[in-house]
Enzyme design. Structure first.
Site, PDB file in Angstrom:
ATOM      1  N   CYS A 180      16.185  17.969 -43.167  1.00 21.28           N
ATOM      2  CA  CYS A 180      17.390  18.549 -43.742  1.00 21.28           C
ATOM      3  C   CYS A 180      17.093  19.819 -44.522  1.00 21.28           C
ATOM      4  O   CYS A 180      17.976  20.563 -44.868  1.00 21.28           O
ATOM      5  CB  CYS A 180      18.050  17.543 -44.661  1.00 21.28           C
ATOM      6  SG  CYS A 180      16.928  16.828 -45.846  1.00 21.28           S
ATOM      7  N   GLU A 227      21.387  11.683 -38.880  1.00 16.32           N
ATOM      8  CA  GLU A 227      21.687  11.695 -40.318  1.00 16.32           C
ATOM      9  C   GLU A 227      21.186  12.992 -40.893  1.00 16.32           C
ATOM     10  O   GLU A 227      20.135  13.490 -40.495  1.00 16.32           O
ATOM     11  CB  GLU A 227      20.985  10.496 -40.977  1.00 16.32           C
ATOM     12  CG  GLU A 227      21.290  10.299 -42.443  1.00 16.32           C
ATOM     13  CD  GLU A 227      20.220  10.827 -43.386  1.00 16.32           C
ATOM     14  OE1 GLU A 227      20.433  10.730 -44.603  1.00 16.32           O
ATOM     15  OE2 GLU A 227      19.190  11.378 -42.919  1.00 16.32           O
ATOM     16  N   ARG A 270      24.406   9.226 -53.237  1.00 19.20           N
ATOM     17  CA  ARG A 270      23.724  10.002 -52.191  1.00 19.20           C
ATOM     18  C   ARG A 270      24.754  10.281 -51.115  1.00 19.20           C
ATOM     19  O   ARG A 270      25.176   9.357 -50.401  1.00 19.20           O
ATOM     20  CB  ARG A 270      22.557   9.183 -51.630  1.00 19.20           C
ATOM     21  CG  ARG A 270      21.621   9.964 -50.704  1.00 19.20           C
ATOM     22  CD  ARG A 270      20.492   9.073 -50.194  1.00 19.20           C
ATOM     23  NE  ARG A 270      19.443   9.832 -49.534  1.00 19.20           N
ATOM     24  CZ  ARG A 270      18.404  10.386 -50.135  1.00 19.20           C
ATOM     25  NH1 ARG A 270      18.257  10.256 -51.437  1.00 19.20           N
ATOM     26  NH2 ARG A 270      17.506  11.059 -49.458  1.00 19.20           N
ATOM     27  N   ARG A 272      25.779  11.897 -47.730  1.00 20.29           N
ATOM     28  CA  ARG A 272      25.097  12.346 -46.526  1.00 20.29           C
ATOM     29  C   ARG A 272      26.072  12.438 -45.358  1.00 20.29           C
ATOM     30  O   ARG A 272      27.110  11.746 -45.336  1.00 20.29           O
ATOM     31  CB  ARG A 272      23.987  11.345 -46.136  1.00 20.29           C
ATOM     32  CG  ARG A 272      22.748  11.454 -47.024  1.00 20.29           C
ATOM     33  CD  ARG A 272      22.051  12.769 -46.714  1.00 20.29           C
ATOM     34  NE  ARG A 272      20.747  12.918 -47.337  1.00 20.29           N
ATOM     35  CZ  ARG A 272      20.495  13.523 -48.485  1.00 20.29           C
ATOM     36  NH1 ARG A 272      21.488  14.008 -49.213  1.00 20.29           N
ATOM     37  NH2 ARG A 272      19.257  13.665 -48.936  1.00 20.29           N
TER      38      ARG A 272
HETATM   39  C1  LIG Z   1      14.495  13.653 -43.680  1.00 20.36           C
HETATM   40  S1  LIG Z   1      12.984  12.917 -43.241  1.00 20.36           S
HETATM   41  C2  LIG Z   1      13.540  11.498 -42.363  1.00 20.36           C
HETATM   42  C3  LIG Z   1      13.203  10.210 -43.051  1.00 20.36           C
HETATM   43  C4  LIG Z   1      13.552   8.961 -42.317  1.00 20.36           C
HETATM   44  N1  LIG Z   1      14.905   8.971 -41.812  1.00 20.36           N
HETATM   45  C5  LIG Z   1      13.314   7.725 -43.181  1.00 20.36           C
HETATM   46  O1  LIG Z   1      14.127   6.823 -43.173  1.00 20.36           O
HETATM   47  O2  LIG Z   1      12.308   7.657 -43.892  1.00 20.36           O
HETATM   48  C6  LIG Z   1      12.418  13.956 -41.967  1.00 20.36           C
HETATM   49  C7  LIG Z   1      11.021  13.612 -41.469  1.00 20.36           C
HETATM   50  O3  LIG Z   1      10.723  14.390 -40.316  1.00 20.36           O
HETATM   51  C8  LIG Z   1       9.328  14.606 -40.288  1.00 20.36           C
HETATM   52  N2  LIG Z   1       9.075  15.737 -39.367  1.00 20.36           N
HETATM   53  C9  LIG Z   1       9.388  17.038 -39.543  1.00 20.36           C
HETATM   54  N3  LIG Z   1       9.042  17.758 -38.473  1.00 20.36           N
HETATM   55  C10 LIG Z   1       8.493  16.900 -37.563  1.00 20.36           C
HETATM   56  C11 LIG Z   1       7.949  17.052 -36.258  1.00 20.36           C
HETATM   57  N4  LIG Z   1       7.890  18.250 -35.663  1.00 20.36           N
HETATM   58  N5  LIG Z   1       7.493  15.945 -35.627  1.00 20.36           N
HETATM   59  C12 LIG Z   1       7.550  14.725 -36.215  1.00 20.36           C
HETATM   60  N6  LIG Z   1       8.045  14.523 -37.472  1.00 20.36           N
HETATM   61  C13 LIG Z   1       8.515  15.599 -38.138  1.00 20.36           C
HETATM   62  C14 LIG Z   1       8.998  14.901 -41.745  1.00 20.36           C
HETATM   63  O4  LIG Z   1       7.637  14.688 -42.019  1.00 20.36           O
HETATM   64  C15 LIG Z   1       9.920  13.910 -42.471  1.00 20.36           C
HETATM   65  O5  LIG Z   1       9.258  12.716 -42.786  1.00 20.36           O
END
Ligand SMILES: C[S@@+](CC[C@H](N)C(=O)[O-])C[C@H]1O[C@@H](n2cnc3c(N)ncnc32)[C@H](O)[C@@H]1O
Length: 420
Positions: A180, A227, A270, A272
């Site tokens: 996000c 989300e 929160r 969202r």
């Molecule tokens: C907003 S968080 C989502 C958290 C998740 N919904 C949870 O319940 O914990 C976004 C996640 O995407 C991961 N991320 C970002 N770019 C990525 C990529 N290219 N490949 C895999 N994961 C990635 C980040 O490390 C981060 O943990």
């Protein structure tokens, strides 16, 4: 060294040791066979775990199509496990793979899903608790991967941009809490807004939405669940959100969304943006569940005894007081007062552990304190059995990045009942 375990299904006295031995043997046995299937930036262990979980839940294996079809691959992997006395029936294999976990899928899942940008698996939990089984997960942060493995028993694949969409197993629902940060509003007023709020037009993080689309277009799941931050809707005068909607619709889906405040299910405000896209050939009518009722009070999730290491220093506390003063004078930004324990907290963010300004707990005769990682996990509605990282900084980051599990669970419940 591999060892066969002929009495694998009949042991009872030292059951856990035997199960652990057998699981280690299965991992060792499969490792060399997974090598040609491991994508760049993912670890071998991710493919091994995927294969074990997929076999245990009766799902498809992650498979490089240049080497085999997923069906042939599964047949040969199961034969190999049988030869080594590690597979007798799927029921027993399920026990082998999942018995050490407190949070696990049901043995005969009603549906299958994939978990992209998986973090620590908050979205996963909401769908798993509704009878689903995860067949593929991707998360590239090493610390989050560890927490994911500790709780869900599988190491996620790494960078999704390096995964070939055609190798991902068949699934009914695609889950993606895509990053996000490119759309976030937090602190924009205090920074140079130009270049910080540019969404996916010129930001590599933002283009990750198109990696989600790549998987959707290849696998055509029945449902897509996304989300993101509330600001997604308004970002770039609504153009970013319009692009997301149009792109999903063009791929053959009906698009629904709702902005939801979680404070009636957990004591955290929160807000969202939740999006559900349903494939056009599915006739069911989807509408989001209601989230009404009184906001929950923060005091209900507080721990009784909290170590003094969570009390903030004089310097930090003085910094908060000064900032509050400045903000009041300017009429802008966050205010750094302590939390009202009879109300929900502010939104937990990934950087919460730095200074705790979103929620400081007042203490008698002392400076206020930070929430503990356990309290953060409760604010996000994780079960108390969830294994929390020992180190504070990754723990705060991971919970701050995660989701309110009961909100997801309620939406997943409608999806399961109305659509699948
Ligand atoms: C907003 S968080 C989502 C958290 C998740 N919904 C949870 O319940 O914990 C976004 C996640 O995407 C991961 N991320 C970002 N770019 C990525 C990529 N290219 N490949 C895999 N994961 C990635 C980040 O490390 C981060 O943990």
């Amino acid at each position: 060294m591999l060892h066969t375990i002929p009495d694998f299904y009949s042991f009872s006295s030292n059951k856990m040791t035997n199960i652990n031995d057998a699981l280690n043997s299965a991992e060792e046995l499969l490792t060399p066979h997974t090598l040609p299937h491991v994508p760049q930036e993912s670890r071998v262990e991710a493919v091994v775990d995927q294969w074990l979980h997929a076999i245990a839940t009766g799902s498809q294996l992650y498979c490089n199509p240049d080497i085999s079809s997923p069906e042939e691959l599964k047949h040969s992997v199961v034969s190999l496990l049988k030869e080594h006395g590690l597979y007798e029936t799927r029921e027993k294999f399920y026990e082998l793979v999942f018995s050490h976990l407190s949070l696990k899928p049901v043995q005969n899942p009603d549906f299958r899903f994939i978990d992209l940008f998986a973090g620590i698996g908050g979205v996963r939990l909401g769908f798993q608790q509704n009878g689903g089984a995860c067949v593929f997960s991707s998360e590239y942060d090493r610390a989050a991967q560890k927490t994911y493995k500790d709780n869900h028993g599988e190491l996620p694949f790494g960078d999704i941009t390096k995964v070939n969409e055609n190798e991902i197993p068949e699934h009914d629902i695609l889950l993606a809490g895509f990053p996000c940060q490119p759309f976030s509003n937090a602190g924009v007023s205090a920074r140079n807004a130009v270049g910080k709020q540019h969404g996916f037009l010129c930001d590599t993080q933002g283009t990750l939405f198109f990696d989600v689309m790549r998987v959707i277009d290849a696998k055509k799941p029945k449902v897509v669940f996304l989300e993101n931050v509330r600001n997604l809707e308004r970002h770039d005068q609504g153009r970013t959100f319009q692009t997301i909607k149009d792109t999903i619709k063009k791929s053959g889906y009906k698009f629904h969304y709702k902005v939801i405040d979680s404070s009636t299910v957990v004591p955290q405000r929160r807000i969202r943006c939740y999006m559900v896209a349903v494939r056009n050939d599915i006739s069911a009518n989807f509408s989001f569940p209601d989230f009404t009722g009184d906001p929950k009070p923060l005091r209900t999730i507080l721990e009784k005894e909290v170590d003094d290491k969570f009390t903030i220093s004089d310097k930090l506390w003085q910094g908060h007081i000064n900032r509050t003063k400045r903000n009041i004078e300017r009429g802008t930004g966050f205010t750094a007062h302590t939390a009202d324990l009879n109300k929900p907290s502010n939104t937990l963010v990934a950087r919460y552990g730095k200074d705790g300004k979103e929620c400081l707990i007042p203490q008698k005769g002392k400076n206020p304190r930070l929430l503990t990682p356990k309290e953060c996990s409760r604010l996000q509605g994780f079960p108390d059995s969830f294994v929390i990282p020992d180190a504070k900084t990754p723990a705060y980051k991971q919970f701050g990045n995660s989701v309110v599990v009961p909100v997801i669970e309620k939406i997943a419940n409608v999806i399961r009942k109305e659509i699948l």
